[in-house]
Design a protein around this motif. Structure first.
Motif, PDB file in Angstrom:
ATOM      1  N   UNK A  39      80.302 -40.851 -52.702  1.00 19.29           N
ATOM      2  CA  UNK A  39      81.753 -40.859 -52.541  1.00 19.29           C
ATOM      3  C   UNK A  39      82.378 -42.164 -53.015  1.00 19.29           C
ATOM      4  N   UNK A  40      81.721 -43.285 -52.730  1.00 16.28           N
ATOM      5  CA  UNK A  40      82.276 -44.571 -53.157  1.00 16.28           C
ATOM      6  C   UNK A  40      81.163 -45.593 -53.312  1.00 16.28           C
ATOM      7  N   UNK A  41      81.505 -46.670 -53.993  1.00 19.44           N
ATOM      8  CA  UNK A  41      80.571 -47.766 -54.201  1.00 19.44           C
ATOM      9  C   UNK A  41      81.324 -49.080 -54.039  1.00 19.44           C
ATOM     10  N   UNK A  42      80.690 -50.031 -53.393  1.00 16.54           N
ATOM     11  CA  UNK A  42      81.253 -51.368 -53.215  1.00 16.54           C
ATOM     12  C   UNK A  42      80.160 -52.386 -53.500  1.00 16.54           C
ATOM     13  N   UNK A  43      80.571 -53.567 -53.929  1.00 17.01           N
ATOM     14  CA  UNK A  43      79.644 -54.670 -54.081  1.00 17.01           C
ATOM     15  C   UNK A  43      80.117 -55.804 -53.185  1.00 17.01           C
ATOM     16  N   UNK A  44      79.160 -56.535 -52.616  1.00 20.61           N
ATOM     17  CA  UNK A  44      79.455 -57.614 -51.684  1.00 20.61           C
ATOM     18  C   UNK A  44      78.730 -58.861 -52.143  1.00 20.61           C
ATOM     19  N   UNK A  45      79.444 -59.996 -52.162  1.00 22.63           N
ATOM     20  CA  UNK A  45      78.853 -61.288 -52.509  1.00 22.63           C
ATOM     21  C   UNK A  45      78.829 -62.142 -51.249  1.00 22.63           C
ATOM     22  N   UNK A  46      77.648 -62.624 -50.861  1.00 20.25           N
ATOM     23  CA  UNK A  46      77.509 -63.480 -49.681  1.00 20.25           C
ATOM     24  C   UNK A  46      76.611 -64.658 -50.015  1.00 20.25           C
ATOM     25  N   UNK A  47      76.776 -65.735 -49.237  1.00 17.70           N
ATOM     26  CA  UNK A  47      75.927 -66.907 -49.428  1.00 17.70           C
ATOM     27  C   UNK A  47      74.721 -66.806 -48.494  1.00 17.70           C
ATOM     28  N   UNK A  48      73.552 -67.084 -49.034  1.00 17.91           N
ATOM     29  CA  UNK A  48      72.328 -66.996 -48.257  1.00 17.91           C
ATOM     30  C   UNK A  48      71.348 -68.058 -48.739  1.00 17.91           C
ATOM     31  N   UNK A  49      71.009 -68.974 -47.885  1.00 20.81           N
ATOM     32  CA  UNK A  49      70.057 -70.061 -48.185  1.00 20.81           C
ATOM     33  C   UNK A  49      70.430 -70.846 -49.436  1.00 20.81           C
ATOM     34  N   UNK A  50      71.705 -71.149 -49.589  1.00 23.58           N
ATOM     35  CA  UNK A  50      72.155 -71.968 -50.713  1.00 23.58           C
ATOM     36  C   UNK A  50      72.347 -71.212 -52.016  1.00 23.58           C
ATOM     37  N   UNK A  51      72.156 -69.924 -52.014  1.00 23.50           N
ATOM     38  CA  UNK A  51      72.364 -69.102 -53.213  1.00 23.50           C
ATOM     39  C   UNK A  51      73.345 -68.005 -52.884  1.00 23.50           C
ATOM     40  N   UNK A  52      73.920 -67.419 -53.908  1.00 26.55           N
ATOM     41  CA  UNK A  52      74.894 -66.337 -53.737  1.00 26.55           C
ATOM     42  C   UNK A  52      74.216 -65.028 -54.104  1.00 26.55           C
ATOM     43  N   UNK A  53      74.233 -64.076 -53.178  1.00 26.17           N
ATOM     44  CA  UNK A  53      73.537 -62.806 -53.384  1.00 26.17           C
ATOM     45  C   UNK A  53      74.542 -61.676 -53.559  1.00 26.17           C
ATOM     46  N   UNK A  54      74.141 -60.678 -54.357  1.00 23.75           N
ATOM     47  CA  UNK A  54      74.970 -59.503 -54.625  1.00 23.75           C
ATOM     48  C   UNK A  54      74.274 -58.294 -54.029  1.00 23.75           C
ATOM     49  N   UNK A  55      74.982 -57.585 -53.152  1.00 23.57           N
ATOM     50  CA  UNK A  55      74.501 -56.336 -52.570  1.00 23.57           C
ATOM     51  C   UNK A  55      75.404 -55.212 -53.036  1.00 23.57           C
ATOM     52  N   UNK A  56      74.832 -54.032 -53.203  1.00 25.53           N
ATOM     53  CA  UNK A  56      75.624 -52.852 -53.534  1.00 25.53           C
ATOM     54  C   UNK A  56      75.574 -51.905 -52.339  1.00 25.53           C
ATOM     55  N   UNK A  57      76.724 -51.337 -52.006  1.00 22.59           N
ATOM     56  CA  UNK A  57      76.842 -50.405 -50.889  1.00 22.59           C
ATOM     57  C   UNK A  57      77.353 -49.087 -51.448  1.00 22.59           C
ATOM     58  N   UNK A  58      76.579 -48.020 -51.270  1.00 16.93           N
ATOM     59  CA  UNK A  58      76.950 -46.701 -51.778  1.00 16.93           C
ATOM     60  C   UNK A  58      77.094 -45.758 -50.591  1.00 16.93           C
ATOM     61  N   UNK A  59      78.236 -45.053 -50.543  1.00 16.11           N
ATOM     62  CA  UNK A  59      78.516 -44.125 -49.448  1.00 16.11           C
ATOM     63  C   UNK A  59      78.228 -42.706 -49.929  1.00 16.11           C
ATOM     64  N   UNK A  60      77.326 -42.025 -49.204  1.00 14.36           N
ATOM     65  CA  UNK A  60      76.977 -40.636 -49.470  1.00 14.36           C
ATOM     66  C   UNK A  60      77.479 -39.769 -48.324  1.00 14.36           C
ATOM     67  N   UNK A  61      77.409 -38.468 -48.493  1.00 13.08           N
ATOM     68  CA  UNK A  61      77.830 -37.545 -47.447  1.00 13.08           C
ATOM     69  C   UNK A  61      76.944 -37.682 -46.212  1.00 13.08           C
TER      70      UNK A  61
END
Length: 99
Positions: A39-61
């Motif tokens: 249904x939708x997709x989002x990406x999230x940028x967060x700081x973790x241990x001095x680096x910036x990480x990219x996560x993808x979040x996908x919403x399914x039924x």
């Protein structure tokens, strides 16, 4: 002694045309997968241990999937990566994106 390999191209696939032209590879969802029902997709940028990480979040039924994509040394590079990943993922979602 070296075993001989069959004469195949590393680019060959079962999607090749009869005249030897390669038409491209297609991804196929696994059996029982809800990959076609996103249904939708989002990406999230967060700081973790001095680096910036990219996560993808996908919403399914039937639920939500969150996966770590990569980590980057700078926030700007992580945000650029997140935008590109989100745009590419949105191409596969059917229907209107904003309603």
């Amino acid at each position: 002694m070296v075993a001989e390999r069959p004469d195949t191209s590393p680019q060959s696939s079962d999607d090749a045309a009869d005249d030897g032209e390669i038409t491209g590879r297609r991804t196929r969802p696994r059996a029982g997968s809800s990959a076609d029902e996103a249904f939708s997709v989002e990406t999230v940028v967060t700081e973790e241990r001095g680096r910036w990480v990219v996560d993808i979040i996908v919403v399914f039924a039937d639920g939500v999937v969150r996966k770590r994509i990569d980590s980057h040394p700078t926030k700007a590079r992580a945000e650029l990566s997140a935008r590109m990943i989100k745009r590419a993922a949105e191409r596969d979602i059917r229907g209107p994106r904003n309603g």
